[in-house]
Design a protein around this motif. Structure first.
Motif, PDB file in Angstrom:
ATOM      1  N   ARG A   1      17.853 -32.806 -13.526  1.00  0.00           N
ATOM      2  CA  ARG A   1      19.104 -32.744 -12.764  1.00  0.00           C
ATOM      3  C   ARG A   1      20.040 -31.672 -13.317  1.00  0.00           C
ATOM      4  NH1 ARG A   1      21.926 -37.940 -13.081  1.00  0.00           N
ATOM      5  NH2 ARG A   1      20.530 -38.651 -14.737  1.00  0.00           N
ATOM      6  N   VAL A   2      20.079 -31.548 -14.636  1.00  0.00           N
ATOM      7  CA  VAL A   2      20.943 -30.538 -15.256  1.00  0.00           C
ATOM      8  C   VAL A   2      20.487 -29.131 -14.876  1.00  0.00           C
ATOM      9  CG1 VAL A   2      21.547 -29.491 -17.485  1.00  0.00           C
ATOM     10  CG2 VAL A   2      21.735 -31.969 -17.176  1.00  0.00           C
ATOM     11  N   GLU A   3      19.204 -28.854 -14.981  1.00  0.00           N
ATOM     12  CA  GLU A   3      18.689 -27.503 -14.700  1.00  0.00           C
ATOM     13  C   GLU A   3      18.792 -27.150 -13.221  1.00  0.00           C
ATOM     14  OE1 GLU A   3      15.585 -27.076 -18.453  1.00  0.00           O
ATOM     15  OE2 GLU A   3      14.785 -27.567 -16.466  1.00  0.00           O
ATOM     16  N   GLU A   4      18.698 -28.167 -12.366  1.00  0.00           N
ATOM     17  CA  GLU A   4      18.882 -27.896 -10.933  1.00  0.00           C
ATOM     18  C   GLU A   4      20.304 -27.433 -10.653  1.00  0.00           C
ATOM     19  OE1 GLU A   4      17.812 -31.463  -8.917  1.00  0.00           O
ATOM     20  OE2 GLU A   4      15.659 -30.992  -8.853  1.00  0.00           O
ATOM     21  N   LYS A   5      21.281 -28.049 -11.289  1.00  0.00           N
ATOM     22  CA  LYS A   5      22.676 -27.666 -11.056  1.00  0.00           C
ATOM     23  C   LYS A   5      23.014 -26.324 -11.701  1.00  0.00           C
ATOM     24  CE  LYS A   5      24.707 -30.403  -8.303  1.00  0.00           C
ATOM     25  NZ  LYS A   5      25.390 -29.855  -7.104  1.00  0.00           N
ATOM     26  N   LEU A   6      22.474 -26.102 -12.901  1.00  0.00           N
ATOM     27  CA  LEU A   6      22.739 -24.821 -13.570  1.00  0.00           C
ATOM     28  C   LEU A   6      22.000 -23.678 -12.896  1.00  0.00           C
ATOM     29  CD1 LEU A   6      22.532 -25.720 -17.380  1.00  0.00           C
ATOM     30  CD2 LEU A   6      24.586 -25.049 -16.125  1.00  0.00           C
TER      31      LEU A   6
END
Length: 446
Positions: A403-408
């Motif tokens: 989820r973090v890498e998708e947003k970044l």
């Protein structure tokens, strides 16, 4: 013999609480001894097994019939047949006789847990709701639906049994959708919700009904603050009333502290003043996304003064002022450079903080490359709190990282760590993911 010192069961009790119903008379035996013999009585093996051992009950008392004479040693037996043979033989030779005694217990004797157990139906006694969290003078509990019919009684009992508590509230399931604080109902005590809470050598004042505060997170507050260096500048995106910002500032850090809730921002400013760190805490009240996008630019344009050591007490400052009256100023004092680099972003909004990570895209794209290269030789660290339904650590890591890498829009690899903060429900854990902001994200101009 085991004495039954449990409170009477009074199922069906209704508010207001009638404390006179909680009485119990227990007939026991007492042995008379001269005061000079009490030392040897306590050491005697036969007596050691037979002297009363109820919590909060004195085993040796004055004899009511002769207050200046013999002492009474209370026994956990109601008749001589209940006493072991060895004890009876010892009493026959050493005591000045046995007398009947009635042990009177009342509402004040029993603990909150024992009283609450006594008013609940049998099927609800296991797991009775006696646990609570303290915020200032307020005790707040989370009652399950099956205990709601007894909420006023439970609130009154908690109030009675905890002298430091003046107000008891029940947190409701409904949460303010914009500012994320819990709604609550008064169960007992004063309807006074302005609290003064102490944590990490800081004093926090706030309206508990208008801001978010969780006393169970104090170890997480301390953990992150320990990571910070005193020279750092911290950008606290969802600062609340300052549980990260103020201890960091007391340590010496400069802090850009933001919260969308006007009440949080108001009390954050007040707390910065009260803790004498207003000179290194800049409070803003805006959307977290806007704050992230503008924080670095604002700091370069308006830097903090150089770090000058940890905050001093009033006494220390007064002593230094007195010394400076007799010290000649030096003309060649070196002026240290100000602080214009954000070292850490803190994002303590676990329900939705990950959704704000896309705001980091391009935060340096509109700055001159010369300024960025000069100031940000290393990118800031990001500490983002979040929830996951994955209980297994490896699955939790995969879920959060995805989820973090998708947003970044970029992989997270440098200085990456994942810390389990606490379990908040049977299938819900709170984590803090920490990583160094990828330069490609910060300079992304798209």
């Amino acid at each position: 013999m085991c004495l039954d010192a449990s409170p009477p069961f009074i199922v069906g009790l209704t508010a207001p609480l009638d404390k006179t119903l909680f009485r119990k008379s227990i007939p026991i035996l007492a042995a008379r001894f001269p005061a000079t013999k009490l030392g040897s009585v306590r050491k005697s093996e036969p007596m050691r097994r037979s002297v009363i051992d109820l919590p909060r009950v004195r085993s040796v008392i004055p004899d009511p019939s002769d207050p200046t004479g013999d002492k009474l040693v209370l026994l956990k037996a109601s008749s001589e047949v209940d006493l072991p043979t060895q004890t009876l033989e010892f009493l026959t030779t050493e005591a000045n006789g046995l007398v009947p005694y009635t042990l009177e217990l009342n509402y004040d004797y029993w603990t909150a847990d024992e009283i609450i157990q006594s008013i609940l139906p049998e099927e609800l006694r296991e797991g009775s709701p006696t646990g609570f969290a303290m915020t200032g003078h307020i005790a707040h509990i989370n009652l399950k639906d099956e205990y709601l019919p007894y909420k006023s009684l439970i609130g009154q009992i908690i109030l009675d049994k905890n002298p430091q508590v003046r107000t008891v509230v029940n947190k409701l399931d409904s949460i303010d959708t914009q500012f994320r604080f819990f709604k609550m109902e008064l169960l007992a005590g004063e309807p006074d919700y302005i609290v003064e809470h102490h944590e990490a050598d800081c004093r926090f004042t706030f309206d508990f009904t208008q801001v978010y505060w969780n006393s169970r997170l104090h170890t997480e507050h301390e953990r992150l603050v320990q990571i910070f260096n005193p020279e750092d500048v911290i950008a606290d995106v969802f600062a609340g009333v300052g549980p990260f910002a103020l201890p960091a500032a007391r340590k010496g850090c400069a802090v850009l502290a933001n919260d969308l809730n006007p009440q949080s921002a108001k009390y954050l400013s007040l707390n910065a003043e009260n803790n004498r760190v207003a000179d290194v805490v800049r409070v803003s009240c805006e959307d977290g996304r806007s704050f992230i996008q503008e924080a670095a630019t604002r700091l370069i344009a308006n830097e903090f003064p150089a770090y000058s050591g940890p905050k001093k007490s009033k006494n220390q400052e007064n002593q230094e002022r007195r010394k400076q009256r007799f010290v000649k100023p030096q003309a060649d004092d070196v002026l240290l450079p100000g602080r214009n680099k954000i070292s850490h972003f803190v994002m303590n909004l676990p329900d939705s903080a990950i959704q704000f990570l896309d705001a980091f895209r391009g935060i340096f794209s509109h700055l001159s490359r010369q300024d960025v290269d000069r100031i940000y030789a290393t990118m800031p660290m990001v500490h983002c709190h979040c929830f996951t339904r994955e209980i297994e650590p490896e699955n939790a890591k995969a879920d959060i990282l995805k989820r973090v890498e998708e947003k970044l829009g970029h992989p997270v690899t440098e200085d990456f760590s994942l810390h389990l903060v606490r379990s908040v429900a049977p299938n819900k854990d709170m984590y803090c993911i920490s990583f160094r902001l990828p330069a490609k994200v910060a300079f992304n101009s798209e």
